[in-house]
Every structure is written in structure tokens, then in C-alpha cells.
Design a protein around this motif. Structure first.
Motif, PDB file in Angstrom:
ATOM      1  N   PRO A   1       0.817  -1.211   0.000  1.00 43.22           N
ATOM      2  CA  PRO A   1       0.000   0.000   0.000  1.00 43.22           C
ATOM      3  C   PRO A   1       0.856   1.269   0.000  1.00 43.22           C
ATOM      4  N   SER A   2       0.219   2.392  -0.253  1.00 37.21           N
ATOM      5  CA  SER A   2       0.931   3.672  -0.177  1.00 37.21           C
ATOM      6  C   SER A   2       1.470   3.886   1.232  1.00 37.21           C
ATOM      7  N   GLU A   3       2.628   4.488   1.326  1.00 30.35           N
ATOM      8  CA  GLU A   3       3.225   4.795   2.633  1.00 30.35           C
ATOM      9  C   GLU A   3       2.388   5.826   3.397  1.00 30.35           C
TER      10      GLU A   3
ATOM     11  N   GLY B   1       8.081  -1.050  -2.973  1.00 31.27           N
ATOM     12  CA  GLY B   1       7.294  -1.129  -4.211  1.00 31.27           C
ATOM     13  C   GLY B   1       8.163  -1.553  -5.381  1.00 31.27           C
ATOM     14  N   ALA B   2       9.352  -0.967  -5.454  1.00 29.08           N
ATOM     15  CA  ALA B   2      10.262  -1.300  -6.563  1.00 29.08           C
ATOM     16  C   ALA B   2      10.661  -2.776  -6.497  1.00 29.08           C
ATOM     17  N   ARG B   3      10.859  -3.270  -5.288  1.00 27.22           N
ATOM     18  CA  ARG B   3      11.230  -4.687  -5.131  1.00 27.22           C
ATOM     19  C   ARG B   3      10.078  -5.596  -5.602  1.00 27.22           C
TER      20      ARG B   3
ATOM     21  N   MET C   1      -0.323  -5.187 -10.704  1.00 30.75           N
ATOM     22  CA  MET C   1      -1.393  -4.196 -10.842  1.00 30.75           C
ATOM     23  C   MET C   1      -0.874  -2.923 -10.176  1.00 30.75           C
ATOM     24  N   PHE C   2      -0.731  -1.857 -10.942  1.00 26.01           N
ATOM     25  CA  PHE C   2      -0.215  -0.616 -10.354  1.00 26.01           C
ATOM     26  C   PHE C   2      -1.191   0.526 -10.573  1.00 26.01           C
ATOM     27  N   THR C   3      -1.500   1.228  -9.504  1.00 26.19           N
ATOM     28  CA  THR C   3      -2.265   2.473  -9.602  1.00 26.19           C
ATOM     29  C   THR C   3      -1.477   3.550  -8.876  1.00 26.19           C
ATOM     30  N   GLY C   4      -1.167   4.606  -9.602  1.00 25.98           N
ATOM     31  CA  GLY C   4      -0.379   5.687  -9.013  1.00 25.98           C
ATOM     32  C   GLY C   4       0.019   6.671 -10.089  1.00 25.98           C
ATOM     33  N   SER C   5       1.121   7.367  -9.863  1.00 21.57           N
ATOM     34  CA  SER C   5       1.500   8.447 -10.781  1.00 21.57           C
ATOM     35  C   SER C   5       2.140   7.896 -12.055  1.00 21.57           C
TER      36      SER C   5
ATOM     37  N   GLN D   1       6.247   4.748 -15.108  1.00 17.09           N
ATOM     38  CA  GLN D   1       7.348   4.647 -16.076  1.00 17.09           C
ATOM     39  C   GLN D   1       8.514   3.846 -15.487  1.00 17.09           C
ATOM     40  N   ALA D   2       8.801   4.071 -14.197  1.00 18.42           N
ATOM     41  CA  ALA D   2       9.891   3.311 -13.546  1.00 18.42           C
ATOM     42  C   ALA D   2       9.533   1.824 -13.532  1.00 18.42           C
ATOM     43  N   ILE D   3       8.264   1.525 -13.301  1.00 21.62           N
ATOM     44  CA  ILE D   3       7.827   0.120 -13.242  1.00 21.62           C
ATOM     45  C   ILE D   3       7.923  -0.539 -14.620  1.00 21.62           C
ATOM     46  N   ILE D   4       7.559   0.206 -15.657  1.00 28.54           N
ATOM     47  CA  ILE D   4       7.684  -0.363 -17.013  1.00 28.54           C
ATOM     48  C   ILE D   4       9.136  -0.747 -17.279  1.00 28.54           C
TER      49      ILE D   4
ATOM     50  N   GLN E   1      -3.587  18.764 -10.836  1.00 33.11           N
ATOM     51  CA  GLN E   1      -3.600  19.407  -9.506  1.00 33.11           C
ATOM     52  C   GLN E   1      -3.917  18.402  -8.402  1.00 33.11           C
ATOM     53  N   PHE E   2      -4.740  17.411  -8.687  1.00 31.92           N
ATOM     54  CA  PHE E   2      -5.094  16.353  -7.729  1.00 31.92           C
ATOM     55  C   PHE E   2      -5.534  16.954  -6.396  1.00 31.92           C
ATOM     56  N   GLY E   3      -6.431  17.900  -6.483  1.00 32.65           N
ATOM     57  CA  GLY E   3      -6.916  18.573  -5.282  1.00 32.65           C
ATOM     58  C   GLY E   3      -8.081  19.488  -5.635  1.00 32.65           C
TER      59      GLY E   3
ATOM     60  N   PRO F   1     -15.694  -1.804 -18.013  1.00 34.94           N
ATOM     61  CA  PRO F   1     -14.228  -1.719 -18.007  1.00 34.94           C
ATOM     62  C   PRO F   1     -13.742  -0.281 -17.839  1.00 34.94           C
ATOM     63  N   PHE F   2     -12.609  -0.155 -17.158  1.00 36.39           N
ATOM     64  CA  PHE F   2     -12.043   1.154 -16.851  1.00 36.39           C
ATOM     65  C   PHE F   2     -10.549   1.105 -17.092  1.00 36.39           C
ATOM     66  N   GLY F   3     -10.025   2.129 -17.775  1.00 40.59           N
ATOM     67  CA  GLY F   3      -8.582   2.208 -18.010  1.00 40.59           C
ATOM     68  C   GLY F   3      -8.287   3.435 -18.839  1.00 40.59           C
TER      69      GLY F   3
HETATM   70  P1  NAD Z   1       2.834   7.477  -6.515  1.00 40.83           P
HETATM   71  O1  NAD Z   1       3.213   7.014  -7.883  1.00 40.83           O
HETATM   72  O2  NAD Z   1       3.703   8.473  -5.869  1.00 40.83           O
HETATM   73  O3  NAD Z   1       2.775   6.243  -5.503  1.00 40.83           O
HETATM   74  C1  NAD Z   1       1.964   5.117  -5.779  1.00 40.83           C
HETATM   75  C2  NAD Z   1       2.587   3.883  -5.143  1.00 40.83           C
HETATM   76  O4  NAD Z   1       3.816   3.562  -5.795  1.00 40.83           O
HETATM   77  C3  NAD Z   1       2.928   4.030  -3.666  1.00 40.83           C
HETATM   78  O5  NAD Z   1       2.521   2.847  -3.005  1.00 40.83           O
HETATM   79  C4  NAD Z   1       4.439   4.156  -3.664  1.00 40.83           C
HETATM   80  O6  NAD Z   1       5.056   3.725  -2.480  1.00 40.83           O
HETATM   81  C5  NAD Z   1       4.801   3.268  -4.814  1.00 40.83           C
HETATM   82  N1  NAD Z   1       6.122   3.526  -5.404  1.00 40.83           N
HETATM   83  C6  NAD Z   1       6.892   4.631  -5.359  1.00 40.83           C
HETATM   84  N2  NAD Z   1       8.021   4.458  -6.071  1.00 40.83           N
HETATM   85  C7  NAD Z   1       7.967   3.220  -6.599  1.00 40.83           C
HETATM   86  C8  NAD Z   1       8.812   2.475  -7.469  1.00 40.83           C
HETATM   87  N3  NAD Z   1       9.957   2.941  -7.935  1.00 40.83           N
HETATM   88  N4  NAD Z   1       8.411   1.223  -7.844  1.00 40.83           N
HETATM   89  C9  NAD Z   1       7.232   0.720  -7.399  1.00 40.83           C
HETATM   90  N5  NAD Z   1       6.411   1.380  -6.577  1.00 40.83           N
HETATM   91  C10 NAD Z   1       6.758   2.616  -6.178  1.00 40.83           C
HETATM   92  O7  NAD Z   1       1.324   7.985  -6.632  1.00 40.83           O
HETATM   93  P2  NAD Z   1       0.421   8.657  -5.485  1.00 40.83           P
HETATM   94  O8  NAD Z   1       0.922  10.044  -5.254  1.00 40.83           O
HETATM   95  O9  NAD Z   1       0.277   7.748  -4.340  1.00 40.83           O
HETATM   96  O10 NAD Z   1      -1.007   8.720  -6.206  1.00 40.83           O
HETATM   97  C11 NAD Z   1      -1.448   9.818  -6.932  1.00 40.83           C
HETATM   98  C12 NAD Z   1      -1.388   9.548  -8.406  1.00 40.83           C
HETATM   99  O11 NAD Z   1      -2.081   8.337  -8.705  1.00 40.83           O
HETATM  100  C13 NAD Z   1      -2.073  10.606  -9.254  1.00 40.83           C
HETATM  101  O12 NAD Z   1      -1.295  10.881 -10.398  1.00 40.83           O
HETATM  102  C14 NAD Z   1      -3.379   9.942  -9.670  1.00 40.83           C
HETATM  103  O13 NAD Z   1      -3.944  10.441 -10.854  1.00 40.83           O
HETATM  104  C15 NAD Z   1      -2.955   8.528  -9.806  1.00 40.83           C
HETATM  105  N6  NAD Z   1      -4.100   7.625  -9.680  1.00 40.83           N
HETATM  106  C16 NAD Z   1      -4.532   6.968 -10.795  1.00 40.83           C
HETATM  107  C17 NAD Z   1      -5.652   6.140 -10.719  1.00 40.83           C
HETATM  108  C18 NAD Z   1      -6.171   5.426 -11.933  1.00 40.83           C
HETATM  109  O14 NAD Z   1      -7.035   4.565 -11.786  1.00 40.83           O
HETATM  110  N7  NAD Z   1      -5.689   5.731 -13.116  1.00 40.83           N
HETATM  111  C19 NAD Z   1      -6.322   5.989  -9.495  1.00 40.83           C
HETATM  112  C20 NAD Z   1      -5.845   6.663  -8.373  1.00 40.83           C
HETATM  113  C21 NAD Z   1      -4.723   7.485  -8.488  1.00 40.83           C
END
Ligand code: NAD
Length: 468
Positions: free
Chosen positions: A170-172, A204-206, A217-221, A226-229, A375-377, A439-441
Motif C-alpha cells: 500500500p501507499s506509505e 514497491g520497486a522490489r 497491478m499498479f495504480t499511481g502516478s 514509467q519506472a515500473i515499465i 492538480q489532484f486537489g 471496463p475502466f482504463g
Molecule cells: P505514486 O506514484 O507516488 O505512488 C503510488 C505507489 O507507488 C505508492 O505505493 C508508492 O510507495 C509506490 N512507489 C513509489 N516508487 C515506486 C517504485 N519505484 N516502484 C514501485 N512502486 C513505487 O502515486 P500517489 O501520489 O500515491 O497517487 C497519486 C497519483 O495516482 C495521481 O497521479 C493519480 O492520478 C494517480 N491515480 C490513478 C488512478 C487510476 O485509476 N488511473 C487511481 C488513483 C490514483
């Protein structure tokens, strides 16, 4: 026996763990056990060992366990919502903490009840070919801090349904919510089928690079995606990437501004704007621009914001200081550029908590940072356009494409505009609603892969053809 908030917290916290603070008050919520890379490796090893037995159960058994897990969430819904509200900041009411816990059970049940049958591809007397969907093995899940429980369920429910075991990082910022969710789910699941290992990006990277993780499955920035790819190349890992968005909304000149104002508001400000597929830039035809600004201002300025546990509030704080600073910087830059603040934009710097008022910014240029950056806010730029062609061009100008919306009294006209927008989903007269069977993506740099429904089940399984 009913699970209380205190019991739940005591079960998942660790006296030596990382301090997690309430973003509304700065008070300690609890100490989360942050684990080492070695602990994560051990969890993956155990998940790998548990996977054949989980896949060996009948489909009906896995369904029943997921339904029982949904019942367990229902029974613990209030303590889960309270913890989510304290840790994430979102209010109990409105489309927030209780809504998120409810979405967890909806998704679990819908996923349990969705089938992905084998297909007979050809059976003509000469050739007999079938398509089967097999489990992949161990599926890893990494999530963000905005909808921590719901997104975890989105990631793990289909994976479990298809016979995979799962390891979640999970997120920190919101580990307690996910640890609590997993604790409740695990009352209905066999051991090592679902494991949560809390930690920061290094962990997360590990997980993302681990050879025994068959799919991530990754949801985040987008940046982390890009680092994960890059790291996935070494193990040719399958990925589903739900990344950042900057969703555009386009308002046609035939709307009734007062009638759409409430839905526009929630499209943009759900979870206080901290939502991937929230409306983040609004393009309004000049004929209705002033009326839309005024109707939206009326709705926005009436919405109560404050501590999540106060039952009256529907907007909360930003979850963390970094996000507060991004919103603050972007609104200040917009103001300095000459844009007009219709409401908000002036946070109270005295009080505790990362509260940023719901803010509307009008008469803003289409290349302003508040428009082109995520802006995410709680700050929505409203851009005046002279034509729908101009709006479509501006909507498509960015390198992301998660969601989008078109607002019109004429559904056919709205659909024609929708077809021209580069986004994974285009909503008509609403924004951001998701459904477990739809479906969502994203497209472009918002990621690839689909979640939910039959497509979501396919994404966590290995297609296998039996020919002969
Ligand atoms: P983030 O990318 O900073 O972090 C997401 C997760 O990735 C965290 O658990 C973090 O610890 C982990 N992480 C960090 N570095 C990593 C690495 N090198 N390898 C693997 N994992 C790593 O994102 P955030 O700030 O937590 O979330 C906000 C972002 O997520 C926004 O850009 C938002 O739009 C996006 N988001 C997208 C969706 C979607 O469904 N498309 C949903 C929710 C949020």
C-alpha cells in the motif's frame, strides 16, 4: 463478536512502527509496521507456495469465499470507515469513507459473481480448439493514497477470483487502511492468499521487479508507472497501469447551467479533488460561460469542509503536505497570471490540517499550469472556449487520457463530441462514476490495461489454447 475500532487498530499497528498522522488534526492515528525487503521476499515465497492449492479449489469455492469476505467487510464497515477517515482525511459522509467501504463490498460481490467461461473456438470435425483462462501465479498490487481500500479491492478481487494469490504494497501515506481491510478480508480467506506488506517506494520497486510476481497491478502516478515499465523488462512482467489523469469536461451551449452544477461539482471535487478520474479542467462554451461559473460557484461555496469524523462535512483536507503544496502553488500561479478566483483560493494558514478550500478559477488561459498539470486537489480551472472544435482540440492536447465528459441537453450531440475525445472513458452529463461491470482504463500516458468486469478477469489470467 463485533469488531471495534480500537480492536482493529490494535491488531494492525506496531508500537515500533512508522507514525501515521491524521491529515485533519496532526494527531497520531497509529504506528504502521513498515517492513524490510527481506520480509517482502518471504511473503512472496509464501504466496507462491499457497497458490496451487488456491487455484485447485473449485470456482464455486473461490466465489463463496469472496462473498464471505464481502460479508466480513459489511460487518466491520463502521470501524473501517472511521480508520479510513482518520488516516486518509476523507469525511465519513458524502461520496467518501462509508461510500468507499461500501464500494469494496460491491466490487467483491460483483467480481465473485462474474464468470469468465472457457471458449470453444473451432469444432468443425477437423479442428477442435478451446481457449482457457489459467491463473498466472502471484499477482502483486501497488496502490496510491487517495482511495486506498477501494483500489486495493479493484486490484486483488479479480486476481483472487481467477486463482492467483496476491501480495499488496500500500501507499506509505495510507498503510493502516489497507492493513485493516486485509485483516478483515483474511477472516474469510485461507492463509497466504492475500498478504499486505507495508513500506515505501523501495519496497514497491522490489515487488515490481520480483521474478516470482507474474503480474503487477499498479495504480499511481505516471512517473512511478514509467519506472515500473522499465523494471518489468527484466522479467517480462505483465502490467496493468492505472496512472495519472487530467480529465477534461466540455460544456456545450445548450445546457441548463443550474441543472448541471451539482454534478459538475462532484465530478471535480469528489474526495476533495484527490481522484484519478476527477474533472480537472472544464472547457465551457462562451454562450453559457458566465452562467455556468455562477451556478458552480453557488454550489461550491455551500459545501461544508472540515474534519472527516464530523458527520456534517462532505469535503476534507488534502491527505499530505506535498499535495497541499502542489495545489497551493498552482492556484497562486493562476492568480498571479491574472486569472479570476471565483471562490476559495485563500487557505487558513493558522489552523491544523492540510485544508485547502474548494476553489474555482475563471478567465484562465488554456496553457496555465493549473490547466495543464494534474492538480489532484480541490481547485478547478474553468476555461472559456468559442467553439466545440476548440474545446476538443484543447482536451486532446495533453499527453494523458484517463476520463473525460461532455455536458449537453442533446445526448446525440454529446456522443458525437465524445467520439472525438482521446480518453479511456467519456461520460455524458456526469463525470467519474465507475461500475464493477464496466471496463475502466486510460489511454496515452494514463496507462494501459483494463480493470473491472470480464475484461478485468482476463487481465489477471493467462490465456491458454488447447488445440486438438
Ligand atoms: P505514486 O506514484 O507516488 O505512488 C503510488 C505507489 O507507488 C505508492 O505505493 C508508492 O510507495 C509506490 N512507489 C513509489 N516508487 C515506486 C517504485 N519505484 N516502484 C514501485 N512502486 C513505487 O502515486 P500517489 O501520489 O500515491 O497517487 C497519486 C497519483 O495516482 C495521481 O497521479 C493519480 O492520478 C494517480 N491515480 C490513478 C488512478 C487510476 O485509476 N488511473 C487511481 C488513483 C490514483
Amino acid at each position: 463478536m463485533t469488531l471495534t475500532y480500537d480492536d482493529l487498530l490494535a491488531t494492525i499497528t506496531d508500537p515500533g512502527g512508522r507514525e501515521i498522522l491524521d491529515p485533519a488534526t496532526g494527531d497520531l492515528v497509529g504506528r504502521a509496521p513498515f517492513r524490510s525487503v527481506e520480509t517482502l521476499d518471504e511473503a512472496i515465497t509464501r504466496a507462491k507456495a499457497a497458490q496451487p492449492a488456491w487455484a485447485g479449489r473449485t470456482d464455486d469455492q473461490r466465489k463463496e469465499m469472496l462473498l464471505a469476505a464481502a460479508d466480513a467487510i459489511d460487518a466491520a464497515a463502521e470501524p473501517l470507515a472511521e480508520l479510513l477517515s482518520r488516516e486518509q482525511g476523507k469525511p465519513l459522509n458524502g461520496p467518501n469513507a462509508r461510500f468507499e467501504v461500501g464500494a469494496c463490498t460491491n466490487w467483491l460481490r460483483a467480481t465473485a459473481e462474474t464468470d469468465l467461461p472457457d471458449l470453444t473456438l473451432i469444432d468443425d470435425g477437423e479442428t477442435h480448439a478451446e481457449l482457457h483462462y489459467r491463473p498466472l501465479g502471484v499477482v502483486g498490487a501497488i496502490g496510491p493514497w487517495n482511495w486506498p481500500m477501494m483500489i486495493t479491492v479493484w486490484q486483488i478481487a479479480p486476481a483472487l477470483r481467477m486463482g492467483n494469490t496476491t501480495v499488496v504494497k500500500p501507499s506509505e501515506y495510507t498503510p493502516l487502511s489497507v492493513l485493516a481491510l486485509a485483516h478483515v478480508l483474511n477472516t474469510a480467506l485461507p492463509q497466504d492468499v492475500l498478504t499486505v506488506v507495508a513500506g515505501d517506494g523501495e519496497l514497491g520497486a522490489r515487488l515490481a521487479g520480483h521474478p516470482d510476481i507474474a503480474k503487477l497491478m499498479f495504480t499511481g502516478s505516471t512517473r512511478t508507472g514509467q519506472a515500473i515499465i522499465k523494471s518489468s523488462a527484466d522479467t517480462v512482467k505483465r502490467l496493468t497501469l492505472e496512472l495519472g489523469g487530467n480529465d477534461a469536461g466540455i460544456v456545450l451551449p445548450d445546457v441548463d447551467p443550474k441543472a448541471i452544477a451539482q454534478d459538475l461539482f462532484w465530478g471535480a471535487f469528489i474526495n476533495t479533488g484527490q481522484t484519478c478520474a476527477a474533472l480537472k479542467r472544464l472547457y465551457v462554451h462562451t454562450d453559457v460561460y458566465d452562467d455556468v461559473c455562477s451556478a458552480l460557484t453557488d454550489v461550491t461555496s455551500a459545501m461544508p469542509m472540515g474534519r472527516g469524523l464530523d458527520e456534517n462535512n462532505v469535503l476534507g483536507p488534502l491527505q499530505n503536505k506535498a499535495q497541499y503544496d502542489i495545489v497551493s502553488r498552482l492556484v497562486d500561479a493562476a492568480r498571479d497570471s491574472g486569472a479570476r478566483i471565483l471562490t476559495g483560493g485563500d487557505p487558513d494558514s493558522e489552523g491544523p490540517g492540510y485544508f485547502y478550500p474548494a476553489t474555482l478559477v475563471a478567465d484562465i488561459d488554456s496553457d496555465n499550469p493549473l490547466v495543464v498539470e494534474e492538480q489532484f486537489g480541490p481547485a478547478l480551472p474553468i476555461i472559456r472556449v468559442e467553439s466545440i472544435d476548440e474545446a476538443v482540440e484543447l482536451a486532446n492536447a495533453l499527453d494523458v487520457g484517463l476520463g473525460s465528459s461532455v455536458w449537453s441537453a442533446d445526448a446525440d450531440a454529446a456522443r458525437a463530441v465524445a467520439a472525438r475525445i482521446q480518453a479511456g472513458t467519456v461520460w455524458i452529463n456526469s463525470h467519474g462514476g465507475v461500475h464493477p461491470m464496466i471496463p475502466f482504463g486510460g489511454v496515452k500516458m494514463s496507462g494501459y490495461g483494463l480493470e473491472f468486469g470480464v475484461e478485468g478477469l482476463k487481465s489477471v489470467s493467462a490465456p491458454q489454447v488447447i488445440n486438438g
